[in-house]
Design a protein around this motif. Structure first.
Motif, PDB file in Angstrom:
ATOM      1  N   ALA A 196       0.833  -1.208   0.000  1.00 23.98           N
ATOM      2  CA  ALA A 196       0.000   0.000   0.000  1.00 23.98           C
ATOM      3  C   ALA A 196       0.866   1.256   0.000  1.00 23.98           C
ATOM      4  N   TYR A 197       1.945   1.249   0.779  1.00 23.17           N
ATOM      5  CA  TYR A 197       2.861   2.391   0.820  1.00 23.17           C
ATOM      6  C   TYR A 197       3.477   2.644  -0.553  1.00 23.17           C
ATOM      7  N   LEU A 198       3.906   1.575  -1.219  1.00 24.40           N
ATOM      8  CA  LEU A 198       4.521   1.716  -2.539  1.00 24.40           C
ATOM      9  C   LEU A 198       3.513   2.228  -3.576  1.00 24.40           C
ATOM     10  N   ARG A 199       2.268   1.752  -3.500  1.00 25.30           N
ATOM     11  CA  ARG A 199       1.244   2.237  -4.429  1.00 25.30           C
ATOM     12  C   ARG A 199       0.967   3.723  -4.218  1.00 25.30           C
ATOM     13  N   ARG A 200       0.931   4.143  -2.943  1.00 26.51           N
ATOM     14  CA  ARG A 200       0.721   5.577  -2.660  1.00 26.51           C
ATOM     15  C   ARG A 200       1.901   6.407  -3.129  1.00 26.51           C
ATOM     16  N   ALA A 201       3.107   5.901  -2.930  1.00 28.51           N
ATOM     17  CA  ALA A 201       4.299   6.618  -3.399  1.00 28.51           C
ATOM     18  C   ALA A 201       4.277   6.735  -4.920  1.00 28.51           C
ATOM     19  N   CYS A 202       3.881   5.671  -5.588  1.00 30.12           N
ATOM     20  CA  CYS A 202       3.791   5.675  -7.048  1.00 30.12           C
ATOM     21  C   CYS A 202       2.754   6.697  -7.512  1.00 30.12           C
ATOM     22  N   ALA A 203       1.601   6.727  -6.863  1.00 28.42           N
ATOM     23  CA  ALA A 203       0.562   7.697  -7.212  1.00 28.42           C
ATOM     24  C   ALA A 203       1.050   9.126  -6.981  1.00 28.42           C
ATOM     25  N   SER A 204       1.814   9.335  -5.920  1.00 30.14           N
ATOM     26  CA  SER A 204       2.354  10.674  -5.631  1.00 30.14           C
ATOM     27  C   SER A 204       3.346  11.107  -6.699  1.00 30.14           C
ATOM     28  N   PHE A 205       4.208  10.200  -7.134  1.00 31.73           N
ATOM     29  CA  PHE A 205       5.155  10.546  -8.191  1.00 31.73           C
ATOM     30  C   PHE A 205       4.425  10.866  -9.489  1.00 31.73           C
ATOM     31  N   ASN A 206       3.398  10.086  -9.801  1.00 33.29           N
ATOM     32  CA  ASN A 206       2.622  10.359 -11.013  1.00 33.29           C
ATOM     33  C   ASN A 206       1.948  11.722 -10.933  1.00 33.29           C
ATOM     34  N   GLU A 207       1.449  12.078  -9.751  1.00 36.82           N
ATOM     35  CA  GLU A 207       0.840  13.391  -9.566  1.00 36.82           C
ATOM     36  C   GLU A 207       1.883  14.497  -9.718  1.00 36.82           C
ATOM     37  N   LEU A 208       3.076  14.274  -9.209  1.00 37.72           N
ATOM     38  CA  LEU A 208       4.157  15.246  -9.349  1.00 37.72           C
ATOM     39  C   LEU A 208       4.522  15.451 -10.817  1.00 37.72           C
ATOM     40  N   VAL A 209       4.559  14.373 -11.578  1.00 32.15           N
ATOM     41  CA  VAL A 209       4.862  14.466 -13.014  1.00 32.15           C
ATOM     42  C   VAL A 209       3.784  15.284 -13.722  1.00 32.15           C
ATOM     43  N   ARG A 210       2.518  15.015 -13.402  1.00 34.96           N
ATOM     44  CA  ARG A 210       1.426  15.799 -13.998  1.00 34.96           C
ATOM     45  C   ARG A 210       1.544  17.271 -13.633  1.00 34.96           C
TER      46      ARG A 210
END
Length: 62
Positions: A39-53
């Motif tokens: 779950a932590y890794l999925r949230r981190a991945c979502a955060s990075f994707n949001e940062l890229v956007r």
């Protein structure tokens, strides 16, 4: 839970989009981690994707 330790062997800067891609690839592979870590890794991945956007929006001036 087992303790994990390590050290930095080398360092190479990467763009946020590359980091998001690497993290996404890592999270898509079943490594047998606990649900909490997953779950932590999925949230981190979502955060990075949001940062890229966000960076793309800044670049386009929206």
């Amino acid at each position: 839970m087992k303790a994990v330790s390590g050290s930095l062997v080398s360092y190479k800067p990467m763009s946020p989009s590359k980091a998001a891609s690497v993290l996404s690839s890592f999270t898509s592979v079943d490594t047998g981690e606990s649900q909490t870590v997953s779950a932590y890794l999925r949230r981190a991945c979502a955060s990075f994707n949001e940062l890229v956007r966000f960076y793309r929006e800044l670049k386009t001036g929206r």
